[in-house]
Scaffold this motif. Structure first.
Motif, PDB file in Angstrom:
ATOM      1  N   THR A  32       0.883  -1.058   0.120  1.00  0.00           N
ATOM      2  CA  THR A  32      -0.194   0.044  -0.051  1.00  0.00           C
ATOM      3  C   THR A  32       0.756   1.371   0.142  1.00  0.00           C
ATOM      4  N   LEU A  33       0.212   2.459  -0.281  1.00  0.00           N
ATOM      5  CA  LEU A  33       0.922   3.439  -0.017  1.00  0.00           C
ATOM      6  C   LEU A  33       1.582   3.742   1.262  1.00  0.00           C
ATOM      7  N   SER A  34       0.693   3.301   2.356  1.00  0.00           N
ATOM      8  CA  SER A  34       1.070   3.392   3.622  1.00  0.00           C
ATOM      9  C   SER A  34       2.491   2.609   3.749  1.00  0.00           C
ATOM     10  N   ASP A  35       2.603   1.411   3.172  1.00  0.00           N
ATOM     11  CA  ASP A  35       3.734   0.722   3.204  1.00  0.00           C
ATOM     12  C   ASP A  35       5.088   1.412   2.864  1.00  0.00           C
ATOM     13  N   ALA A  37       5.409   4.712   2.360  1.00  0.00           N
ATOM     14  CA  ALA A  37       5.826   5.636   3.204  1.00  0.00           C
ATOM     15  C   ALA A  37       6.442   5.424   4.506  1.00  0.00           C
ATOM     16  N   LYS A  38       6.024   4.089   5.142  1.00  0.00           N
ATOM     17  CA  LYS A  38       6.721   3.596   6.190  1.00  0.00           C
ATOM     18  C   LYS A  38       8.072   3.189   5.861  1.00  0.00           C
ATOM     19  N   THR A  43       5.346   9.897   7.388  1.00  0.00           N
ATOM     20  CA  THR A  43       4.016   9.541   7.422  1.00  0.00           C
ATOM     21  C   THR A  43       3.223   9.524   5.865  1.00  0.00           C
ATOM     22  N   PRO A  44       2.291   8.848   5.857  1.00  0.00           N
ATOM     23  CA  PRO A  44       1.392   8.562   4.478  1.00  0.00           C
ATOM     24  C   PRO A  44       1.087   9.907   3.928  1.00  0.00           C
ATOM     25  N   VAL A  47       3.571  11.513   1.442  1.00  0.00           N
ATOM     26  CA  VAL A  47       3.546  10.951   0.341  1.00  0.00           C
ATOM     27  C   VAL A  47       2.716  11.746  -0.851  1.00  0.00           C
ATOM     28  N   TYR A  48       1.576  12.383  -0.494  1.00  0.00           N
ATOM     29  CA  TYR A  48       0.798  12.981  -1.555  1.00  0.00           C
ATOM     30  C   TYR A  48       1.273  14.492  -1.892  1.00  0.00           C
ATOM     31  N   ARG A  54      -1.142   5.563  -5.079  1.00  0.00           N
ATOM     32  CA  ARG A  54      -0.033   4.296  -5.328  1.00  0.00           C
ATOM     33  C   ARG A  54       0.051   4.003  -6.870  1.00  0.00           C
TER      34      ARG A  54
END
Length: 205
Positions: A32-35, A37-38, A43-44, A47-48, A54
């Motif tokens: 995921t996008l959170s993955d 970012a991590k 922080t997620p 990314v934006y 994604r």
């Protein structure tokens, strides 16, 4: 994970590198996008600032891949030297080398489901890579009588498909799925049979 400090542009590069590692390990649909970012240590929401989502991140991985891919094949083609035939065969071998050395990019390009028209930059990079094959095919096809000559685009598409098939079946994946022959040998003999059928390679004695 402690958040890292990034200068402008560094975060974008870090996110692409994180995504490529995740793609290589988990596949283009396995994170995921959170993955991402991590993995990049942010922080997620951060990314934006650089990617709409994604798919946009994966599209950038694919764009960079096509640029590298085109550079490698153009180098292998070497302006058609020493002969049109040897240069053409070299582009096929470069395909195998790229898939081995840049698996994350390769998967983003061909296994992510991202449209090559997802954005203009990706479309241009993909077209540049295609044109290397087309240029090599067109130079070689000049040795075929005009009335028997296939369109250069079809000629290059056949070799692209053959190269891609060898990569998918015998270069990547579990070792047990591989053939008892080196992928380079499979591709070389396959191209040889194809070119012999077009009259570009003398028949076996």
């Amino acid at each position: 994970m402690a958040k890292q400090g990034y200068h402008h542009g560094d975060l974008r590069r870090a996110l692409v590198e994180a995504a490529l590692t995740l793609i290589e390990k988990q596949g283009p649909q396995g994170f995921t996008l959170s993955d991402a970012a991590k993995s990049a240590g942010v922080t997620p929401a951060a990314v934006y600032r650089h990617f709409a989502g994604r798919d946009d991140l994966i599209a950038e991985c694919a764009r960079q891949g096509f640029e590298i891919f085109a550079d490698l094949m153009d180098h292998a083609y070497n302006q058609g030297r020493p002969t049109a035939l040897s240069a053409f065969e070299a582009t096929g071998r470069a395909y195998l080398a790229f898939a081995r050395k840049f698996p994350g990019h390769y998967m983003a390009m061909f296994e992510s489901g991202i449209s090559l028209n997802a954005n203009p930059d990706l479309a241009r990079a993909a077209e540049r890579a295609r044109l290397v094959f087309s240029r090599a095919a067109e130079a070689l096809s000049q040795h075929i009588p005009a009335d028997k000559r296939p369109p250069a685009s079809m000629f290059s598409a056949h070799i692209w498909a053959m190269s891609h098939g060898v990569v998918e079946l015998y270069t990547r994946g579990a070792p047990g799925a591989r053939a008892p022959f080196p992928p380079e040998e499979l591709l070389e003999t396959g191209i040889g049979i194809y070119l012999r059928g077009l009259g570009l390679v003398p028949p076996d004695e």
